[in-house]
Each structure stands twice: as structure tokens, then as C-alpha cells.
Enzyme design. Structure first.
Site, mmCIF file in Angstrom:
data_model
loop_
_atom_site.group_PDB
_atom_site.id
_atom_site.type_symbol
_atom_site.label_atom_id
_atom_site.label_comp_id
_atom_site.label_asym_id
_atom_site.label_seq_id
_atom_site.Cartn_x
_atom_site.Cartn_y
_atom_site.Cartn_z
ATOM 1 N N GLU A 1 0.811 -1.217 0.000
ATOM 2 C CA GLU A 1 0.000 0.000 0.000
ATOM 3 C C GLU A 1 0.847 1.271 0.000
ATOM 4 O OE1 GLU A 1 -0.508 -2.575 1.976
ATOM 5 O OE2 GLU A 1 -2.475 -3.332 1.399
ATOM 6 N N HIS B 1 -11.353 -5.270 7.597
ATOM 7 C CA HIS B 1 -12.172 -5.170 6.392
ATOM 8 C C HIS B 1 -13.441 -4.354 6.644
ATOM 9 C CE1 HIS B 1 -9.538 -8.413 5.315
ATOM 10 N NE2 HIS B 1 -10.073 -8.572 4.133
#
Length: 325
Positions: free
Chosen positions: A60, A129
Site C-alpha cells: 500500500e 475489512h
């Protein structure tokens, strides 16, 4: 107009902007042949090739860093982080570089990039999540923080985010990705970032929400209507910069307010909203403002997720509390 899910509407926005502007490109893990973790970038690599739809490793910080470099040199990258809970790996790049570049360079450089990320609960996903950490980004000067609530405004806001000259954090409520369809025009449509909308008018109570909390807020308003209570619903759409004019005018009319978000309560968007309402409409309030939020805990695994998420019953209880105060 075709009826689309939010996923299809976001795909349309990306496709049309890439066709119109050669400087727009996509990068992220699995955005190419796999079409993204939720298929938002589905088939775009077939039309625009691997030089503009770039599959990256699971990294990321590298994805955000590459996007910042591309943006400084004139491109308009849209990077996808598979879940917002993984974005902390790139927080340094976004906070220390993307958000500050214009200020640091005294206006000589800007960073026209978008960071897209699915966020929020409601789909029985795993830890990392289901988080709702929009306050982190909204608290960072130099960033814009956008959260759509339906297919049509998702398409229009993503177009605006891509065209924006500064970095935009674009949180996508994954609980709404395929929750319902909405008519989305084929022709170009863009919405101004930094504007909220009154999506239901009322006289007795103002409900302020965004993202995946809009459907339960609207359902609660319909339930209140059965009791003879007229509730107004404000969809923020942009968390930062926050458009407080619509909600202040609404509170001046109704005198009662309920703020709904799924993020933890402490230091969340609701606290900022209440502060602005106190500054802008204090003398019009007939009762204390009330928050309906997630709890100050890590969002639980799916067996307890439903108890964490604000729902219609909690919103109705808050509405009754402020109206009866």
C-alpha cells in the site's frame, strides 16, 4: 437511463474519465485482469491496457507513493486500496507528502490523485475489512474526504474527485456496492465536492448521516412519519470540507437533531457536526443533539457485527429521546 449498482456506476466513472483524459490511470493490487477486489475496475484493462491499468504488488505504501510521484509529474492516478483497514500502511505517504505538497512547494506542485477504498461494516467481513476511520483523513489538512451513498452520486463524485487538482480520499461503503440499483445517466455527470444535500424534507427533526447510514436513516424517517413526525434527512456526501450550511439551516427549522455514523463515537465526525451546530444554531435548539454511532471498540467479527452497527431501531430511539426531551 440505465439502472446500475454502485459498483457499475463507479466503473462507468472510471471508464469515461479514462477515455476522455489520457492522463487518468489506475493502479492497485488486482485492478487489472481480476477487475479489483469488488470488480469496480472490471474489464478496464481490456480497453486501456496494462500501461494505464497497473497491477501492483501487495504494497500500500508503494501504491500511494507511486501515485503521488505520478501526480506531481502531471498524471491523474486513481489508486485502489483493497480495504480501508489496510490504508494505514500508506498513511505516511498520504499525510506527509500528498496532503502537504502544495503547501510545501508554495503552490508550485499539486497532487491530483484519488485514493479509493471500500470501508465500513455490514457485509460480515473480517477484521481490517470493516473499519470506518474517515475521521483520520478528515482531520488531515490538505485532504478532501468524500463518501457517496448511492450509485448516481458515487459516479458523479468520483468524476469530481478525479478532476480535482488536490488529493481526494474516496471511501466507498461496501455495504451499498450491490445493495440497490439506481438510474445513472450515460452522459457525463459531476457533483461538486464539499456540498451536502437535503434528501428528505421535514419540519420536526433533522437526521444527518452519510454513506451506508443513509438507508437506515431514510427508513427511520418513514417510520416516524407513521407517527405523525416529519423528519428531514441530510446526506453529507463530503466529510471534509464539511458543508455545514444545509444542516444548520435545517436545525434552525426543526430544533431537534440526530447524527448517525457507523464509526466509533469518540472524536468522530458526529462530534464535529454537533460542534458546528452549536456554533451556528444554538439558540434554535429545543433539546440536546443526539448521536447514534458505532461503539468505541474494534468492530467485532460477524457474529456480533449487527449489534455494533447503528440500525433503524437505535435511530428511532434517539429520535424519540430528543423529541421528548
Amino acid at each position: 437511463m440505465a439502472k446500475m449498482t454502485m459498483v457499475q456506476a463507479l466503473n462507468l466513472a472510471l471508464r469515461q474519465e479514462m477515455a476522455k483524459d489520457d492522463s487518468v490511470l489506475i493502479l492497485g493490487q488486482d485492478v487489472g485482469p481480476d477487475g479489483g477486489v469488488f470488480r469496480v475496475t472490471d474489464t478496464l484493462i481490456d480497453d486501456f491496457g496494462p500501461e494505464r491499468v497497473i497491477d501492483t504488488p501487495l504494497a500500500e505504501a508503494a501504491i500511494a507513493g507511486m501515485a503521488i510521484g505520478m501526480a506531481v509529474y502531471g498524471l491523474k492516478p486513481v489508486c485502489e486500496i483493497q480495504f480501508s483497514g489496510f490504508a494505514y500502511q500508506n498513511f505516511h505517504q498520504i499525510e506527509n507528502h500528498a496532503a502537504r505538497m502544495r503547501w510545501r512547494s508554495q503552490g508550485r506542485l499539486n497532487v491530483p490523485m484519488v485514493m479509493r477504498a471500500p470501508y465500513g461494516g455490514g457485509v460480515r467481513a473480517l477484521e481490517h475489512h470493516s473499519e470506518s476511520r474517515e475521521a483520520y483523513w478528515a482531520h488531515t489538512p490538505g485532504l478532501k474526504m468524500v463518501i457517496p451513498s448511492g450509485p448516481r452520486n458515487a459516479r458523479a463524485l468520483l468524476v469530481a474527485a478525479i478532476r480535482d487538482p488536490d488529493p481526494v480520499i474516496f471511501y466507498e461503503p461496501k455495504a451499498l456496492y450491490r445493495a440497490f440499483r439506481e438510474e445513472v445517466p450515460e452522459q457525463e455527470e459531476s457533483m461538486e465536492i464539499g456540498r451536502s444535500q437535503c434528501i428528505r424534507e421535514g419540519d420536526d427533526l433533522t437526521m444527518i448521516a452519510y454513506g451506508a447510514m443513509i438507508p437506515p436513516a431514510m427508513e427511520a424517517a418513514k417510520e416516524l412519519e407513521k407517527l405523525g413526525i416529519s423528519a428531514e434527512v441530510i446526506d453529507l456526501l463530503t466529510i471534509s470540507p464539511l458543508d455545514d450550511s444545509v444542516m444548520i439551516e435545517s436545525i434552525k427549522k426543526t430544533g431537534h437533531g440526530v447524527i448517525v455514523h457507523e464509526a466509533p463515537q469518540s472524536f468522530g465526525a458526529g462530534a464535529e457536526i454537533i460542534s458546528r451546530l452549536m456554533e451556528g444554531a444554538f439558540y434554535y435548539l429545543e433539546a440536546p443533539l443526539v448521536r447514534v454511532t458505532g461503539y468505541d471498540i474494534i468492530i467485532p467479527y460477524f457474529s456480533r457485527e449487527k449489534a455494533y452497527m447503528p440500525d433503524v431501531q437505535r435511530i428511532l430511539a434517539a429520535a424519540r429521546a430528543t423529541l421528548n426531551n
